[in-house]
Write a protein that holds these residues in place. Structure first.
Motif, short mmCIF file in Angstrom:
data_model
loop_
_atom_site.label_atom_id
_atom_site.label_comp_id
_atom_site.label_asym_id
_atom_site.label_seq_id
_atom_site.Cartn_x
_atom_site.Cartn_y
_atom_site.Cartn_z
N GLY A 36 0.80 -1.00 0.05
CA GLY A 36 -0.08 -0.07 -0.02
C GLY A 36 0.76 1.38 -0.11
O GLY A 36 0.52 2.32 -0.79
N LEU A 53 -6.69 -1.63 -5.85
CA LEU A 53 -5.98 -1.85 -4.44
C LEU A 53 -6.38 -3.46 -3.96
O LEU A 53 -7.39 -3.44 -3.77
N GLY A 62 -4.74 -2.21 1.84
CA GLY A 62 -5.47 -1.58 0.77
C GLY A 62 -6.58 -0.49 1.52
O GLY A 62 -6.62 0.81 0.99
N ALA A 65 -4.41 2.60 2.52
CA ALA A 65 -4.00 3.08 1.43
C ALA A 65 -5.08 4.16 0.66
O ALA A 65 -4.93 5.40 0.27
#
Length: 223
Positions: A36, A53, A62, A65
């Motif tokens: 990420g 992601l 993810g 992120a």
């Protein structure tokens, strides 16, 4: 051209995602990330239209992120891709600003459809996820049913047919096959009816369909 960054901690999965996406001439994969944190860096460097992601990644997962990207790169749309379909992941992903949520086990065409839809500013969820999210709404109370029917008053017969199939979790391709239409026409009907009933995505449209009782097996809808 839709420019995409892919982030997954497994190189083989990244390669597969790239192959699927680049089979469509509208899509270009500009970079790949293995975690990420790297995904955020690559998005800031390349400024893609969409980032795909994986939810579970090392260093920065993810979901984290996606939350960071919402702050530092809000113009890049986020699609979450995972092997997991638990409701908590869906809620956290959508709450964190993701517009798409797809299962890795889904038809590869869904990945292309999802990326294209999200690039255009629409939300896209795998039909399986849509069915899970709308499950609590399958038996609406009388007030919700009445409101749903009022919202639907301005729809054409064709738009009602499309909405009923959305309520069943059908994809655009499945709707086209059922109604003997081309997929592009279905996309137009979906956009028009979503605008008319004032919803942001297919899940909200599906909930309206269940509240109104127009989905096969959805119950009485308050009669």
């Amino acid at each position: 051209m839709i420019r995409v960054v892919i982030a997954d901690d497994e190189a083989m999965i990244r390669s597969g995602i790239r192959s699927i996406l680049e089979s469509d001439p509208r899509i270009e994969v500009v970079a790949e990330a293995g975690d990420g944190h790297e995904a955020v860096e690559l998005v800031l460097r390349h400024r893609p239209d969409v980032v795909v992601l994986d939810i579970r990644m090392p260093v920065l997962d993810g979901l984290a992120a996606a939350g960071e990207l919402a702050e530092v790169a809000p113009s890049t749309k986020v699609v979450m891709l995972t092997t997991f379909g638990e409701d908590e992941y869906v809620e956290r992903a959508l709450g964190g600003g993701a517009l798409g949520f797809l299962l890795k086990a889904a038809d590869p065409r869904e990945l292309i459809s999802g990326v294209c839809a999200v690039a255009g500013g629409a939300a896209y969820l795998s039909p399986e996820i849509t069915r899970r999210v709308i499950a609590p709404y399958r038996d609406p109370d009388r007030a919700r049913a009445t409101r749903a029917r009022e919202v639907m008053a301005g729809l054409s017969d064709r738009e009602r047919d499309v909405l009923a199939l959305l309520g069943a979790g059908a994809t655009n391709a499945e709707i086209a096959a059922r109604l003997h239409l081309v997929e592009g026409t279905v996309k137009g009907h979906v956009s028009a009816l979503m605008s008319k009933i004032g919803v942001r995505n297919r899940v909200e449209a599906a909930i309206i369909a269940h509240h109104a009782g127009i989905v096969s097996g959805s119950g009485s809808a308050g009669d």
